[in-house]
Motif scaffolding. Sequence first.
Motif, PDB file in Angstrom:
ATOM      1  N   ILE A 104       7.338  18.497  -3.553  1.00 33.91           N
ATOM      2  CA  ILE A 104       5.914  18.452  -3.228  1.00 33.91           C
ATOM      3  C   ILE A 104       5.689  18.423  -1.722  1.00 33.91           C
ATOM      4  N   GLN A 123       6.196  21.808  -0.392  1.00 32.30           N
ATOM      5  CA  GLN A 123       5.080  22.683  -0.705  1.00 32.30           C
ATOM      6  C   GLN A 123       3.916  22.428   0.251  1.00 32.30           C
ATOM      7  N   ILE A 124       3.638  21.144   0.499  1.00 33.06           N
ATOM      8  CA  ILE A 124       2.496  20.806   1.359  1.00 33.06           C
ATOM      9  C   ILE A 124       2.708  21.358   2.763  1.00 33.06           C
ATOM     10  N   PHE A 125       3.911  21.182   3.294  1.00 38.17           N
ATOM     11  CA  PHE A 125       4.144  21.588   4.678  1.00 38.17           C
ATOM     12  C   PHE A 125       4.788  22.968   4.769  1.00 38.17           C
ATOM     13  N   TYR A 128      -4.560  18.890  11.728  1.00 35.35           N
ATOM     14  CA  TYR A 128      -5.770  19.698  11.856  1.00 35.35           C
ATOM     15  C   TYR A 128      -6.860  19.023  12.680  1.00 35.35           C
ATOM     16  N   GLN A 172      -1.152  15.330   7.445  1.00 27.63           N
ATOM     17  CA  GLN A 172      -1.356  16.735   7.781  1.00 27.63           C
ATOM     18  C   GLN A 172      -2.774  16.978   8.281  1.00 27.63           C
ATOM     19  N   TYR A 173      -3.745  16.352   7.604  1.00 30.55           N
ATOM     20  CA  TYR A 173      -5.120  16.574   8.037  1.00 30.55           C
ATOM     21  C   TYR A 173      -5.381  15.932   9.395  1.00 30.55           C
ATOM     22  N   VAL A 203       0.910   4.008  -3.013  1.00 31.29           N
ATOM     23  CA  VAL A 203       0.279   5.307  -2.778  1.00 31.29           C
ATOM     24  C   VAL A 203       1.318   6.416  -2.939  1.00 31.29           C
ATOM     25  N   PRO A 204       1.000   7.455  -3.709  1.00 28.63           N
ATOM     26  CA  PRO A 204       1.959   8.542  -3.869  1.00 28.63           C
ATOM     27  C   PRO A 204       2.259   9.221  -2.545  1.00 28.63           C
ATOM     28  N   SER A 205       3.472   9.762  -2.422  1.00 29.43           N
ATOM     29  CA  SER A 205       3.880  10.324  -1.129  1.00 29.43           C
ATOM     30  C   SER A 205       2.976  11.467  -0.701  1.00 29.43           C
ATOM     31  N   PHE A 206       2.392  12.198  -1.674  1.00 33.17           N
ATOM     32  CA  PHE A 206       1.573  13.332  -1.222  1.00 33.17           C
ATOM     33  C   PHE A 206       0.273  12.874  -0.577  1.00 33.17           C
ATOM     34  N   VAL A 207      -0.160  11.656  -0.895  1.00 34.82           N
ATOM     35  CA  VAL A 207      -1.356  11.143  -0.228  1.00 34.82           C
ATOM     36  C   VAL A 207      -1.070  10.940   1.254  1.00 34.82           C
ATOM     37  N   LEU A 245       0.832  -1.203   0.000  1.00 33.63           N
ATOM     38  CA  LEU A 245       0.000   0.000   0.000  1.00 33.63           C
ATOM     39  C   LEU A 245       0.868   1.255   0.000  1.00 33.63           C
ATOM     40  N   PHE A 293      -0.851  14.424   2.815  1.00 33.40           N
ATOM     41  CA  PHE A 293      -2.136  15.093   3.046  1.00 33.40           C
ATOM     42  C   PHE A 293      -2.881  14.460   4.214  1.00 33.40           C
ATOM     43  N   LEU A 294      -2.890  13.137   4.252  1.00 29.02           N
ATOM     44  CA  LEU A 294      -3.638  12.471   5.314  1.00 29.02           C
ATOM     45  C   LEU A 294      -2.996  12.759   6.672  1.00 29.02           C
TER      46      LEU A 294
END
Lengths: 553, 351
Positions: free
Chosen positions: B287, B290-292, B186, B181-182, B171-175, B167, B178-179
């Motif tokens: 990427i 950018q996300i963080f 958050y 981070q959320y 799954v791409p690293s940005f997935v 898995l 994002f998960l």
Amino acid sequence: MPKENKVLYDANSKIPSEEFTLVHESASIHDAKFETKPVGWLKDSMSRFAKNKMSVIAAVILALIALFAIIVPLASPKSRVSGKDFPSGFQDSKFAEVLPRLSHNMPFWNGTKVVTIGENDYQLHQYDDSNYQKYTLISKQTLGNPVIGFRTVYKVREDTYAVGVSSGIKVNKAYYDELVAYEAKKGISMSTDFDKNLHRSILKPQIDYKSYVEGELVTLLTAEGVSPDSITSIQDKMKNYYHNAENAYIYYKLFPAKRGEEYVDTSFVPYLNNEGKIEDIYVRDTDNKLVYYTYENGEYSIRVDYYDYFTYRYGFKNNYLLGSNNFGQDILLRLAKGTRFSLLLGIGVSLINFIIGLIWGAVSGYYGGKVDLIMERVTDIIANVPTIIIMSIASIQLTNNMAGAGAVVLSFLIAFVYNGWVGVASTTRMQFYRFKGQEYVLASRTLGAKDRRLIFKHILPNAAGTLVTASVLMIPGIIFSESSLSYLGIVDFTSSGIDTIGVLLKEGQSVIKSSPHVLISPVIFIAILMICFNLFGNGLRDAFNTTLRGSED
Amino acid sequence: MRNVKETLKYILKRVLLMVVTFLVIFVISFALIRALPLNFSGGSGTDEMKFYMQQVAIGRMYEKNGKFYENPIPVQFFNFLKNLFNPYTYTDPESGITQVASRWGYSYKVEAGLTADQVLFRHLAPTVVINIYSSLFSVPCGIGLGIFMALKKNKWQDNVLSVVIMLFISVPSFVDAFLLQYLLGYHWEILPPSVASLTENGIFSPVMFQSMILPVLAMSLGSIAGYARYTRAELTEVLTSDFMLLARTKGLRRSQATVRHALRNSMVPIFPMILGEVISVLSGSVIIEQIFTVNGVGGIYLDSINSRDLDVFQFVSMFYILIGLVGSLVVDISYGIVDPRIRMGGGKDNA
């Protein structure tokens, strides 16, 4: 030793000749006919693929995703709305960031969330003339202490689809008449039965707050002993408050809220009369009938319950299965469109890469020697320039020279084709090196076969499985790069109107705090897509690997 | 070593080849980037005159009757080379100070006023630190997990972990990012969702460290899965080989045989991977940065693309390419050094 009919002979004893019988006295010996069907290369591969359950499931899911990408944009009523109302595709900012909802009546997936709100907000929405209740009370609690004072907060379930009443919707006379006729037919007009249809009608009467704020309010406040300066200030603030588009649902008299002994001009509560009821400020004409429109420049400006008005106008109930983003666009629809774009791009690019890589690798691998050395150096150089640089340059150059979707698609194609084929080429080259020295190729060459025949008839079919697998496994890579590049904003989608998964991710991240569903659904979707592609590709690789033939039987 | 001379010769050959490759790529990229239209559109912090003067100073443009024109690209390249070895002088139009012109050009939007190399090196620290943390975390975890799976081969632990690893690899690293981070940033608010500002906090301060946990985790998950899968594959192969049987018949316990013989041999192809990782800490993931909102090289790179700050774009691109080339070179060479069975530079007949 047990006694038997047959006599046992030991090694030294002599066996009499009558003891011998011929095995095949009558029958002649033939080759037995195969009872099984012959298994061809493709069939063999397919049967091996079918044995791998995970890959089959992945293939089915991929097929479903492809169907989803084709069907949803065709079937969704949102993609068929008129281009006049929605020049850049369906988006309705009134429905910004609504939550996923399948149906209003379900216990979950119903577009509601639990929030805690203040007393004012709760009170104001309780007397609302829209058709859907925004807040349903769950519990009420009092916070604070005797020193700073107490305040009541309400834990409520908020219906994000209760977008309330909108005023200032412009329609022409014919459309207005139709709407009135429709209401009369359905029996939901407020003129016929005010109380019953207060929360059912589409058309809501116009309101007139000015005469209340300038007239009655002054009398009331003066009676409460508020100074004239404060009254002026309260009047101004209250007019602004009524005028605010978000507060179009307030159809009743407001009163300033009380902080301690003072009336403040910053927050307002419903004004309750002696009977404890609110009083409406609807506009009534000389016959005391409700007025539903104002007429200006040949257009009717009406006040409507927006959700029902939307249903009436476009002919479908506006439910977002996966919620909406901050522009009120449907995430499901855009996800389907994005997937369609990604899949088409992935398949198209891998097809192009496959063809280029095949030719390059075949020439390089078959001829070898100096040709190979030079071609290898060229691929070395090409492969080492990062895609991101080619992409950026292509994107900047193309958007300078042409506009719209063409530039974006072309810059993607250039960037992915530019060095995407290198992988296929090196795989092909390896396969050619592997097969070109084998005896059957030598035999064919001895018999006088030309290079072309050797390449296409003898070597390529043997390498086909590996190459096909390499190309299929390229597709998720392209989808991944595409979504990261569009997420990073290296490719500018703003003018193109193309939806991709990367664009959705970018939008989602900007509102991750307030509405995570905008991000979560594309994230999970792309994860599933990638996992399925990898499983499918791995299954294909095993299926085409002839050395595994019969290994599991 | 049997053939130190041969090895050195091979390394030298590879390095020379790399230099040639780099130069060719450099020329191509130079031409492509210089072919992009140069326009001064509202660069913040630098006035237009200064921008043109800088471009004149590095030989990209020339002045004629108070107007500025671009040189043809071959001339630009010649000027660039001249500037590289024998820098021009450049007089700042505001302060009137004459100084040596920058070899790598000037930023006029990303960080106006600085030279391209200054811009890059200013932002190197967060990128490198995050990558080092990520490597320090992922290499031991991944290898440890791989060893565990190989020892438990085909038992339920192995099967479960294999699925999880599949898995994480798919799954791409940005997935993951994002998960993480959320959920952690958050929803549950356990960790800060974005990296703290470098100007307010030191690079090694506790605040910075805490805020770097999420990007480090996001970067590590995929790489842990990669290491684990690779280690498992290598170790299971070694564990079933004949010399292990010999070691056991000689009387070694399973643990002794595994640690002394199997593990060391299975590390042979993994060691170059680690080496490659060490070099690539300089480049990092655009990427994830950018996300963080990591204020690192990736951010600079994106900014320079989006604001068409071409000198910075070119310098950072070249930096990335160089790291990529050096990384793959080191991996290739170390394969030969670590595993004597691989004859370096071997042709078809003695490979």
